[in-house]
Write a protein that holds these residues in place. Structure first.
Motif, mmCIF file in Angstrom:
data_model
loop_
_atom_site.group_PDB
_atom_site.id
_atom_site.type_symbol
_atom_site.label_atom_id
_atom_site.label_comp_id
_atom_site.label_asym_id
_atom_site.label_seq_id
_atom_site.Cartn_x
_atom_site.Cartn_y
_atom_site.Cartn_z
ATOM 1 N N GLN A 90 90.650 72.923 -3.012
ATOM 2 C CA GLN A 90 89.409 73.708 -2.986
ATOM 3 C C GLN A 90 88.289 72.930 -2.285
ATOM 4 O OE1 GLN A 90 88.492 74.828 -7.008
ATOM 5 N NE2 GLN A 90 90.568 75.478 -7.411
ATOM 6 N N GLN A 92 85.995 73.864 -0.441
ATOM 7 C CA GLN A 92 84.708 74.553 -0.445
ATOM 8 C C GLN A 92 83.918 74.259 -1.725
ATOM 9 O OE1 GLN A 92 87.694 75.959 -0.645
ATOM 10 N NE2 GLN A 92 87.693 77.409 -2.339
ATOM 11 N N LEU A 93 84.609 73.844 -2.791
ATOM 12 C CA LEU A 93 83.948 73.532 -4.059
ATOM 13 C C LEU A 93 83.806 72.037 -4.311
ATOM 14 C CD1 LEU A 93 85.688 76.141 -6.413
ATOM 15 C CD2 LEU A 93 83.435 76.302 -5.348
ATOM 16 N N ASP A 95 84.062 67.945 -2.688
ATOM 17 C CA ASP A 95 83.876 67.141 -1.483
ATOM 18 C C ASP A 95 85.227 66.755 -0.865
ATOM 19 O OD1 ASP A 95 83.191 65.350 0.497
ATOM 20 O OD2 ASP A 95 81.905 64.124 -0.780
#
Length: 139
Positions: A90, A92-93, A95
């Motif tokens: 993930q 996008q959530l 780093d």
């Protein structure tokens, strides 16, 4: 004209070599301790490489080997690895510079005490160093 250009280049080279004498270049001392930890077992075909500045110094301040049982370390590592791998998936959530590659930790494989001890402590270090909280830490 050609000779003056060659002379100028020669003088410039000599001058540039002489100016590096007083500069402190970034050279690794032989006395420095490497912060790379490598654990491998060719018969099981696994390898863990931890390249993290400060990890070795931090590790010596933690609970000693033998404090935790291997079963405890394995159960914690399974939880940490599962959550870590979910974060890798993930970007996008979480780093993507922190969560780069998935960790292939097979539950049915006996990696031994040392691997589990170092992996567990790496997760603790990772949480502290990068101010991350895993669900395992919360209870």
């Amino acid at each position: 004209m050609k000779n003056s250009i060659y002379t100028f280049i020669l003088v410039l080279c000599i001058y540039s070599c002489g100016t590096t004498k007083d500069r402190k270049l970034d050279v690794t001392s032989a006395n420095e301790i490497s912060d790379t930890v490598r654990i491998a077992n060719d018969s099981l075909e696994y390898e863990i490489i931890i390249i993290e500045p400060g990890f070795n110094g931090w590790l010596v301040t933690q609970r000693p080997r033998g404090y935790y049982s291997q079963q405890f370390l394995e159960s914690r590592n399974r939880l940490y690895v599962t959550e870590y791998n979910q974060r890798v998936m993930q970007p996008q959530l979480f780093d993507p510079n922190l969560y780069i590659l998935q960790i292939n930790y097979e539950q049915q494989t006996d990696y031994g005490y040392e691997v589990n001890y170092l992996l567990y402590n790496y997760f603790l270090f990772f949480e502290k160093q990068y101010r991350q909280r895993f669900m395992v830490s919360r209870g």
